[in-house]
Design a protein around this motif. Structure first.
Motif, PDB file in Angstrom:
ATOM      1  N   CYS A  36       4.201   0.978  -3.844  1.00 26.77           N
ATOM      2  CA  CYS A  36       3.234  -0.021  -4.249  1.00 26.77           C
ATOM      3  C   CYS A  36       3.439  -0.264  -5.641  1.00 26.77           C
ATOM      4  O   CYS A  36       2.320  -0.750  -6.302  1.00 26.77           O
ATOM      5  N   SER A  44       1.166  -7.399  -0.992  1.00 22.32           N
ATOM      6  CA  SER A  44       1.155  -6.189   0.097  1.00 22.32           C
ATOM      7  C   SER A  44       1.677  -5.076  -0.350  1.00 22.32           C
ATOM      8  O   SER A  44       2.460  -5.068  -1.322  1.00 22.32           O
ATOM      9  N   PRO A  45       1.476  -3.794  -0.008  1.00 24.88           N
ATOM     10  CA  PRO A  45       2.503  -2.715  -0.403  1.00 24.88           C
ATOM     11  C   PRO A  45       3.669  -2.714  -0.351  1.00 24.88           C
ATOM     12  O   PRO A  45       4.508  -1.828  -0.967  1.00 24.88           O
ATOM     13  N   MET A  51      -3.212   0.654  -4.144  1.00 27.27           N
ATOM     14  CA  MET A  51      -3.289   0.464  -2.623  1.00 27.27           C
ATOM     15  C   MET A  51      -4.691   0.222  -2.452  1.00 27.27           C
ATOM     16  O   MET A  51      -4.895  -0.861  -1.600  1.00 27.27           O
ATOM     17  N   LEU A  54      -4.455  -3.692  -3.403  1.00 24.34           N
ATOM     18  CA  LEU A  54      -3.826  -4.259  -2.230  1.00 24.34           C
ATOM     19  C   LEU A  54      -4.451  -4.656  -0.901  1.00 24.34           C
ATOM     20  O   LEU A  54      -4.256  -5.492  -0.210  1.00 24.34           O
ATOM     21  N   GLN A  55      -5.496  -3.661  -0.667  1.00 26.65           N
ATOM     22  CA  GLN A  55      -6.196  -4.021   0.518  1.00 26.65           C
ATOM     23  C   GLN A  55      -7.390  -4.228   0.692  1.00 26.65           C
ATOM     24  O   GLN A  55      -7.992  -4.680   1.752  1.00 26.65           O
ATOM     25  N   ASN A  56      -7.662  -4.742  -0.590  1.00 24.20           N
ATOM     26  CA  ASN A  56      -9.156  -5.278  -0.631  1.00 24.20           C
ATOM     27  C   ASN A  56      -9.362  -6.417  -1.597  1.00 24.20           C
ATOM     28  O   ASN A  56      -9.301  -6.432  -2.830  1.00 24.20           O
ATOM     29  N   ASP A  57      -8.871  -7.573  -1.191  1.00 25.09           N
ATOM     30  CA  ASP A  57      -8.795  -8.939  -1.978  1.00 25.09           C
ATOM     31  C   ASP A  57     -10.030  -9.236  -2.867  1.00 25.09           C
ATOM     32  O   ASP A  57      -9.947  -9.980  -3.635  1.00 25.09           O
TER      33      ASP A  57
END
Length: 282
Positions: free
Chosen positions: A44, A4-5, A126, A129-132
Motif C-alpha cells: 500500500c 487502491s492497495p 489501508m 484506501l478502503q474508505n473514500d
C-alpha cells in the motif's frame, strides 16, 4: 483521485522544526522509515518524500541538521530533504511551505517528537484506501510514560480551556466528567474507530487533495489552535476519524509547561479561533 492497495501510492510528510531536539527528530525518522517499510511490504505504499521544514533555527542547529540529512542513506523509496525558511512564520506557515510541491496521494503532518509503531502507516493507508469518505485519520496516542493521551477533541468552550489551563487541581477534579467529554474519552478509549470533530496537529494523516482544497493551515495562527481550525475546515470536505489501529508515542508537552510566552500565544490563538468559528462559553 481513486487509488487502491495495488496502485502506486505515494505519501508525503512534513515536519516543522525550530531548534527542535535532534535526538527526538532522528527517533521520529527511524520510526517513520520502519513504518514505511511495513506499508511497502503490505503493497500500500510505493514511495514517500519527507520534508524537514526548518523555521529559521540557529545557524549551528541548521548546520547539524543539514549534515545529518546529507548522511541519511539515499533511497528512491524514502527521500528526506531540508526546506530552509528565512523566517519563523509559525507552525502552519512551515507546513504550508511544502503544499505547492505535493503530488502525493496522502500527506502526513507530523511533529518531530513523535514515534510511530511499525504498523501505523500500513493500517492508516489501508483505511484511507478502503474508505473514500475519510479525509483525515488520527491515531491512538501514548505519552512517554505509556499512558494514553486523548488528543482528539469536541468543540471547545472558554470554560473548558480555563479549566485545562488555569484551574487548580481540585477544580479540575470537580469537572472531570466535563473535561473527559471534551477529550472524547467515551469514544476514543476502545479499539473501534470513531468520528471526531478536532484532531491533533502532532499527527494528521490526510488526503493531499483535501488538504490542498482547503489551502492547508490558516496562517493567521502562529502557534496553537491551527490544528483545531484546520480540522473544522476539513470536516466540511469529509470525515475525520480516530483510528486506534494506528499507534504513536508523543514526547511533547503542553502549553502550561512551556512558560509565559507560550501562554501568550495560546490565549491569542484561542481568541482568533473563537472569532472565526463561534464563541462557546460553557
Amino acid at each position: 483521485m481513486h487509488v487502491s492497495p495495488n496502485s502506486q501510492v505515494f505519501l508525503s510528510v512534513s515536519i516543522v522544526l525550530h531548534n527542535s531536539p535532534l535526538e527526538l527528530l532522528w527517533s521520529a525518522l527511524r520510526s517513520l522509515h520502519s513504518a514505511a517499510q511495513r506499508a511497502r511490504e503490505a503493497g500500500c505504499l510505493a514511495g514517500m518524500s519527507v520534508y524537514l521544514v526548518d523555521n529559521a533555527s540557529a545557524a549551528s542547529y541548521r548546520a547539524q541538521l543539514e549534515q545529518a540529512v546529507v548522511r541519511w542513506p539515499r533511497s528512491e523509496f524514502f527521500n528526506v530533504q531540508c526546506c530552509l525558511q528565512t523566517s519563523n512564520g509559525g507552525f502552519g506557515v512551515g507546513h504550508n511551505a511544502v503544499l505547492p510541491l505535493l503530488a502525493s496521494h496522502f500527506h502526513l503532518v507530523l511533529n518531530p517528537d513523535v514515534e510511530l509503531a511499525e504498523d501505523t502507516l500500513r493500517n492508516g493507508l489501508m483505511a484511507l484506501l478502503q474508505n473514500d469518505d475519510i479525509v483525515l485519520l488520527s491515531p491512538r496516542v501514548s505519552g512517554g510514560n505509556g499512558g494514553q493521551e486523548f488528543l482528539c477533541k469536541r468543540y471547545p468552550s472558554v470554560l473548558i480551556l480555563f479549566l485545562r489551563g488555569f484551574a487548580p487541581p481540585f477544580m479540575r477534579r470537580r469537572f472531570r466528567r466535563y473535561l473527559a467529554a471534551y477529550e472524547m474519552r467515551d469514544q476514543c478509549s476502545g479499539e473501534q474507530r470513531a468520528d471526531v470533530a478536532i484532531a491533533s496537529g502532532c499527527f494528521m494523516l490526510v488526503r493531499t487533495s483535501a488538504l490542498q482544497s482547503v489551502n492547508g493551515f490558516n496562517e493567521a495562527f502562529f502557534l496553537y489552535f491551527e490544528d483545531f481550525d484546520l480540522s473544522l475546515r476539513l470536516g466540511r470536505v469529509g470525515r475525520l476519524v480516530f483510528d486506534p489501529a494506528m499507534r504513536i508515542v508523543h514526547h511533547g508537552g503542553y502549553a502550561a509547561s512551556k512558560g509565559g510566552l507560550h501562554w501568550k500565544y495560546f490565549i491569542a490563538s484561542a481568541a482568533k479561533f473563537f472569532n472565526r468559528h463561534g464563541w462557546r462559553w460553557i
